[in-house]
Scaffold this active site. Structure first.
Site, PDB file in Angstrom:
ATOM      1  CE1 TYR A  17      89.192  20.805 -27.204  1.00 30.10           C
ATOM      2  CE2 TYR A  17      87.977  21.828 -25.398  1.00 30.10           C
ATOM      3  CZ  TYR A  17      88.429  20.700 -26.054  1.00 30.10           C
ATOM      4  OH  TYR A  17      88.126  19.466 -25.559  1.00 30.10           O
ATOM      5  CE1 TYR A 144      85.883  16.257 -24.949  1.00 31.46           C
ATOM      6  CE2 TYR A 144      83.700  16.995 -24.262  1.00 31.46           C
ATOM      7  CZ  TYR A 144      85.075  17.114 -24.204  1.00 31.46           C
ATOM      8  OH  TYR A 144      85.653  18.067 -23.407  1.00 31.46           O
ATOM      9  CG  ASP A 236      78.262  12.319 -20.808  1.00 28.27           C
ATOM     10  OD1 ASP A 236      77.584  13.280 -20.398  1.00 28.27           O
ATOM     11  OD2 ASP A 236      79.444  12.433 -21.191  1.00 28.27           O
ATOM     12  CE  LYS A 265      78.873  21.016 -22.925  1.00 28.82           C
ATOM     13  NZ  LYS A 265      79.453  19.691 -23.168  1.00 28.82           N
TER      14      LYS A 265
END
Ligand SMILES: *Cc1c(COP(=O)(O)O)cnc(C)c1O
Length: 423
Positions: A17, A144, A236, A265
């Site tokens: 990114y 996302y 999600d 995560k």
């Protein structure tokens, strides 16, 4: 002449990114402890974004380090097809015990994106195995779900997907549900239900969209409607799992149980990459057959890596301690109080909070894009104060490791207040 780490980095590394032409040189980090990262030059940074939302117990946690180290000396990795090991089984047992009660099987993957890929493939093949043509997917605008092609396809179209848009598969995008639109969304779902395999969503908080939050009651209503129309539900929880929203999982805020849940995560406490996709017995059963074509042909080299499982088990031990829940509640309470005071500042458009996640929307007049100049100004302003905050466009968000102290939180709040007056 010896090169500095930054010079060596710039010679060989391509960062995520990052527009490498215009980016500032990266900051070399040599050590982490608690909420802080320490740079080579001795500067201390409070990691107020939990290193891209993964860290929940602080950096280099001694208990996790100990468990990972022990595991490394016992078994570092073993092929997971045809073989198994204690850590993978125990982690699945312990997680399934605290997930919505319909979750019965655990499928290991590598990270959030691959947890989503596996979930999508489970749904598409579920219908394929049943001989039904259901190939469309329902998702939220601005969603996302990751950066691999399947995960990108079910994510909102944006500057980030522009180069690939023509190659992404067909998705029906819907608005976040609210009192005004819930009936029309339900109507839409009913009108195309025979084509839709599944609905994938980030429950309660859309992280990358800018910490966009929506009402659990309307999500619950939409989930119930999808379920009544035989549309499979993929929650999600890659970002929202493990306490972020105040409860163990965001799904604990709704009554309807999803068919599939994705994790990553916080799963290993931010120690290392690991993904997990859990599902119901019904999904699993749709793949049981004497016909080998009905197999789920998906897997990764490092599936259920024992070291990653050890990190996740250690993180789970810490997560389930009553003191961790107290910390989560403490952060939520402090966030709420700060939001209340800062919300009236003329430069703040809105504030929103769910559990340990606090987002402040900065008044920018017209330009609210991710790329606006304010974002960079804020980012470097906070770095200068020894705080890592990565605004999403004009949205500043704080989501700290749960071990953050009240003093550290107050320092972050105070610095945001100063930024408002100075920028
Ligand atoms: C970060 C994220 C992903 C992707 O996870 P990676 O580990 O970065 O591949 C997927 N879904 C959500 C909701 C996320 O926040």
């Amino acid at each position: 002449m010896t090169m500095s780490l930054v010079e060596r980095d710039l010679a060989v590394i391509w960062h995520p990114y990052t527009q490498m032409k215009t980016a500032q040189p990266p900051i070399p980090i040599v050590r982490g402890e608690g909420t802080c990262l320490y740079a080579e030059d001795g500067t201390k940074y409070i990691d107020a974004v939990s290193s891209w939302w993964v860290n929940i117990h602080g950096h280099s946690h001694p208990y996790i380090a100990q468990k990972v180290s022990e595991q490394l000396h016992k078994l570092e990795h073993a092929i997971f097809a045809g073989f198994t090991h204690e850590g993978a089984v125990l982690l699945a047992e312990r997680l399934l015990a605290i997930l919505p009660s319909n979750q019965k099987k655990a499928f290991y993957t590598d990270d959030g994106s691959t947890a989503v890929e596996a979930a999508i493939k489970m749904c598409l093949q579920y219908w394929h195995n049943k001989g039904e043509q259901r190939t469309k997917i329902l998702a939220f605008k601005n969603a996302y779900h990751g950066d691999t092609f399947g995960a990108m396809s079910v994510s909102g179209r944006s500057a980030f997907t522009a180069a690939f848009d023509s190659l992404l598969f067909e998705v029906e995008f819907i608005d976040l549900p609210n009192a005004e639109n819930i009936e029309s969304i339900k109507y839409l779902v009913s009108s195309i239900k025979t084509e839709i395999s599944c609905f994938i969503f980030e429950p309660l908080v859309q992280g990358s969209a800018g910490m966009v939050m929506y009402d659990a009651a309307y999500l619950n209503e939409l989930m119930a409607h999808c379920q009544s129309e035989s549309v499979l539900l993929i929650a999600d929880e890659v970002f929202t799992g493990f306490g972020r929203t105040g409860k163990n999982f965001a799904c604990d805020h709704v009554q309807v149980q999803p068919d599939i849940i994705c994790f990553s995560k916080g799963l290993t406490g931010g120690t290392m990459a690991l993904g997990l996709t859990t599902c119901t017995q019904a999904i699993y059963d749709a793949f049981l057959s004497d016909d080998r074509m009905k197999t789920l042909f998906h897997g990764h080299s490092y599936t259920a890596n024992p070291v990653a499982c050890a990190a996740a088990l250690a993180s789970l031990d810490l997560f389930l301690k009553p003191s961790t829940q107290q910390n989560i509640d403490r952060i939520a309470t402090k966030h709420a109080a700060f939001a209340e005071t800062i919300g009236s500042h003329r430069s703040i458009k809105t504030t929103r909070q769910t559990g340990t996640i606090l987002a402040l929307e900065w008044e920018t007049g017209s330009d609210t894009s991710y790329f606006n100049g304010l974002r960079d100004k804020l980012y470097y302003y906070f770095l200068g104060k020894g705080i890592i905050l990565r605004p999403l466009g004009n949205i500043i968000y704080i989501l700290p490791p749960y071990c953050i102290s009240n003093d550290e939180l107050d320092y972050i709040y105070q610095s945001i207040g100063q930024a408002l007056d100075e920028i």
